[in-house]
Scaffold this active site. Structure first.
Site, PDB file in Angstrom:
ATOM      1  N   ASP A   8     -18.024   0.905   6.192  1.00  0.00           N
ATOM      2  CA  ASP A   8     -16.666   0.540   5.831  1.00  0.00           C
ATOM      3  C   ASP A   8     -16.514   0.777   4.312  1.00  0.00           C
ATOM      4  OD1 ASP A   8     -14.080  -0.882   6.052  1.00  0.00           O
ATOM      5  OD2 ASP A   8     -15.112  -2.443   4.891  1.00  0.00           O
ATOM      6  N   ARG A  39      -3.989  -9.086   0.635  1.00  0.00           N
ATOM      7  CA  ARG A  39      -5.091  -8.566   1.454  1.00  0.00           C
ATOM      8  C   ARG A  39      -5.030  -9.110   2.887  1.00  0.00           C
ATOM      9  NH1 ARG A  39      -8.622  -4.671   2.988  1.00  0.00           N
ATOM     10  NH2 ARG A  39     -10.685  -5.446   3.472  1.00  0.00           N
ATOM     11  N   SER A 116     -13.177   4.286   8.048  1.00  0.00           N
ATOM     12  CA  SER A 116     -12.158   3.432   7.418  1.00  0.00           C
ATOM     13  C   SER A 116     -10.831   3.424   8.165  1.00  0.00           C
ATOM     14  CB  SER A 116     -11.942   3.953   5.994  1.00  0.00           C
ATOM     15  OG  SER A 116     -10.861   3.320   5.369  1.00  0.00           O
TER      16      SER A 116
END
Lengths: 236, 236
Positions: A8, A39, A116
């Protein structure tokens, strides 16, 4: 069969703290809270978009989440402010252990992939800026599948692209939701616990490996893999 | 065609503030923060379980989220404490406007449904305790579909069960993620903005109606519906 280790990006290889620093300019003391909401909403939006089968490129989730945080905190960001904050995500540094850690793994004879929610071109650009792109054997983006982690389809796609099959494909992530998604899809997993106070979701499953940096990863993975990783060959 | 108005439960009809009060006993001043993390994780877990096609009954999401919050806040709740907190969700009161608001809608000649992430038996039990169960024409739970809001499949299922078709089925919810899910699935929607500071996700879509209580809902819905709701018949 050669082992693939898929990483990741944000929070795992790339340090997002600089986003926090940039937010301070606009929000002052609220920067930490603002970053947390931004986030959390970015991820929530990706989960919901995935569940709704309403895919948008990940930067749209990021921008929508920024707009949410702006309204929530009444920060009245201009379009130029938002553009500036969005740009910061494109040029963040890697954590200190990443370059040498990836080199050691590469010397140990494994494939290294970037994996990702971001767009393939954005991932490459980011890794290039952080001066680690040449260490990767491939990049896999969810954009091909048009969904987001932790949809099983994206881990199936990763295992297919890696050529290592599920039992020889590792997912390394600092995000528990990502690790759990990979576990449930039958991949091997390492949870990179960069923040000591982070909590792993109590869903009754555990990663194969838990570590706080990439340098120790090779030996840990070698201990859990039958072939493809040789710690003796490594420059550790 | 008769109009169906389907109501979300928690935060929409049923006031979850009493959960907050019960938490104070265990956490003291941190009760508000604890409740926020518990509720956010409960929803996040449902989004992720839906996306992962790894359905569990909603109380499992609630309990796992409680365990996360317990670890995160280091509150060291015992099993008995957790059981006590889980029980609180089963006997919460309705908001003040709910009983008369539902009666008015019913007198106006619409079908009224309860539509929840919860289990059908739990929904019925909760509505019975709150003394409003007899006002509903039906309850629809996501458990039949084995997914969670905002999966399009659950709104399709609701529209099928209601017998009103998508264009005559309304979703009323205080949760923007629920409203957006229904909009994207082609239902009519009302956002019940019970908290004036709540932010609607900036995804470029809007509910048909925004209101802060159920009493005014009938006229607002009648103005957006061709048939099935007659404000003149209502006891408003």
């Amino acid at each position: 069969m050669i082992t693939t280790i898929a990483f990741d990006i944000y929070g795992t290889l790339i340090d997002p703290n600089e986003v926090n620093t940039s937010i301070e300019k606009f929000t002052g003391l609220k920067a930490g809270d603002f970053m947390e909401v931004w986030r959390n909403k970015q991820l929530e939006y990706s989960f919901r978009r995935g569940l709704m089968k309403d895919y948008v490129p990940f930067p749209v989730c990021t921008l929508n989440a920024l707009e949410f945080a702006d309204t929530y905190f009444e920060t009245q960001l201009t379009d130029a402010d938002k553009k500036e904050l969005m740009e910061v995500w494109k040029k963040l540094p890697a954590y200190n252990d990443v370059k040498s850690g990836l080199k050691a793994l590469k010397n140990g004879g494994v494939n290294i992939y970037a994996f990702s929610n971001g767009r393939k071109e954005d991932i490459k650009h980011l890794l290039e800026k952080a001066d680690i792109l040449d260490l990767f054997d491939g990049t896999v983006s969810v954009e091909t599948v048009r969904s987001f982690k932790p949809d099983p389809a994206v881990y199936e796609f990763l295992a297919g692209e890696s050529g290592s099959g599920k039992s020889h494909t590792w997912l390394v992530s600092s995000n528990p939701f990502d690790v759990i998604g990979a576990i449930k899809s039958g991949l091997k997993t390492a949870w990179l616990k960069r923040n000591p106070s982070q909590v792993f979701d109590p869903w009754g499953v555990s990663p194969d490996v838990v570590t706080d940096n990439i340098l120790g990863l090779q030996k840990l993975i070698a201990g859990k893999t039958n072939s493809g990783v040789s710690p003796d060959n490594a420059a550790l």
